[in-house]
Design an enzyme around this catalytic site. Sequence first.
Site, PDB file in Angstrom:
ATOM      1  CB  VAL A 167      -0.935   0.015   1.233  1.00  9.67           C
ATOM      2  CG1 VAL A 167      -1.735   1.316   1.298  1.00  9.67           C
ATOM      3  CG2 VAL A 167      -1.884  -1.176   1.208  1.00  9.67           C
ATOM      4  CB  CYS A 168       0.880   4.222   0.417  1.00  9.90           C
ATOM      5  SG  CYS A 168       1.164   5.989   0.398  1.00  9.90           S
ATOM      6  CB  THR A 169       5.737   5.155  -0.040  1.00 12.14           C
ATOM      7  OG1 THR A 169       5.263   5.435   1.283  1.00 12.14           O
ATOM      8  CG2 THR A 169       5.456   6.351  -0.933  1.00 12.14           C
ATOM      9  CB  THR A 182       3.786   3.734  -5.194  1.00 16.13           C
ATOM     10  OG1 THR A 182       4.120   4.160  -3.865  1.00 16.13           O
ATOM     11  CG2 THR A 182       4.415   4.711  -6.182  1.00 16.13           C
TER      12      THR A 182
END
Lengths: 257, 257
Positions: free
Chosen positions: B105-107, B125
């Site tokens: 998830v995300c970075t 990302t």
Amino acid sequence: MIPHDKHLQIGSLLFEDLDQIDLTGPFEVLSRLPNSTYRLYGKTAAPVRDLKGLRLAPDATLADAHQLDVLHVPGGFGQEALMEDAEVLGWIRQQASGACCMFSVCTGALICGAAGLLKGRRATTHWASFHLLPYFGAIPVNERVVVDGTWVFAAGVTAGIDGALRLAAELRGDEVAQAIQLYMAYAPEPPFDSGTPETAPSPILEQVRRSAQTITTQREQTARRIAAKLGIATDAVDSFGENRGFVGEPAKSFIPR
Amino acid sequence: MIPHDKHLQIGSLLFEDLDQIDLTGPFEVLSRLPNSTYRLYGKTAAPVRDLKGLRLAPDATLADAHQLDVLHVPGGFGQEALMEDAEVLGWIRQQASGACCMFSVCTGALICGAAGLLKGRRATTHWASFHLLPYFGAIPVNERVVVDGTWVFAAGVTAGIDGALRLAAELRGDEVAQAIQLYMAYAPEPPFDSGTPETAPSPILEQVRRSAQTITTQREQTARRIAAKLGIATDAVDSFGENRGFVGEPAKSFIPR
């Protein structure tokens, strides 16, 4: 809006068996308001577990809290244990008397109702508990976010994110809320259209209702007991079915005290 | 789908200065999968603070973890401190080698990239770091949720909720995911259309970009250093601008090993 140079003290009530995203959704938004402090308050300084086991630690105890500007009350099954807890209900009442805004998410509304704060108020809560609002003297409004004066109510669980963005805009202006929304990439794409009783496939609705039956029955019994304490006539209420809320007018503008 | 009688061990990497909803969003969904256990794993047993101060406690340390079936890797500014952390990267590699599914998830995607796990993979990302994916050998796909083989990637922050519902459906079937979605009342109504760089008002986008400039620059420097270690040629990558990802084909079906 609150003047930008006024520092905002924001606090959440933290308790055992809360539904964690009732708290963490709003935290994601409101902890990013400029010129503000966000703290979590528990009955004790010990960490709590959410109803699925996530461990969250409070920053301070209820007794340590000064007057907050914004009090956020999350819900979750653990709400039942607070419905007749004099310390917690007294604390919420005291905070509500001085806060510029109260923010209830999910069945946090029932706790606020037990504190006697919902009489005559337009409100919402999780769909499975929606029919209980009149026991607390509230006027149920079947919307995802309901604003009534200085109160903001978000419906079930993830509605807290939408409610918090709405509250962010009310407190600090639309641009602040929009910047937070962009940071948190909140452009949701649910993979199914199953997020409400109206849109979920019937067998799914029946299944989720059944799985919530025990807690819902318990909540009903508690709500009746509290209605009696609050002096609310329950004859008319008892005939009010689940999910038969009034669709209210569009939420009114929010004028902080 | 995974056979219903197979117990699923699900784990999240917990670290200092993560963005809490990268973790708590997926937790809300995946902790409700039938026949599963969800635990949080930290480098130490001590609680961590998310980047805005929320205190979360791990259930166990990395060293205590047995092989997981699903490893979830969240992001947030604290991801930078892990990008050359041999213990964490080794642990992720080891878990990835035996897991039936990896969920970034995300970075969190950058951490997985630093572990050398994104080479040739379609991935996504957070929008502010999207242009960094090629440094890790990944193929950037500008979608909210990207499925590549046994990997699921959610874009920024709240995309983790959509990714987790998608993953829930892949692991346990659509009905399970729909029931969870109904329970958590996930029928979002964002008050603004400001959740992506494409839809946010330009001044808001500029403001959020500026506020992320320091961490983005740091992430770029780290990504270049890691590209060199991974033996990825960066000439072509350096000319790849932010948010110029390929819009991929619809995500492929997910076939757990």
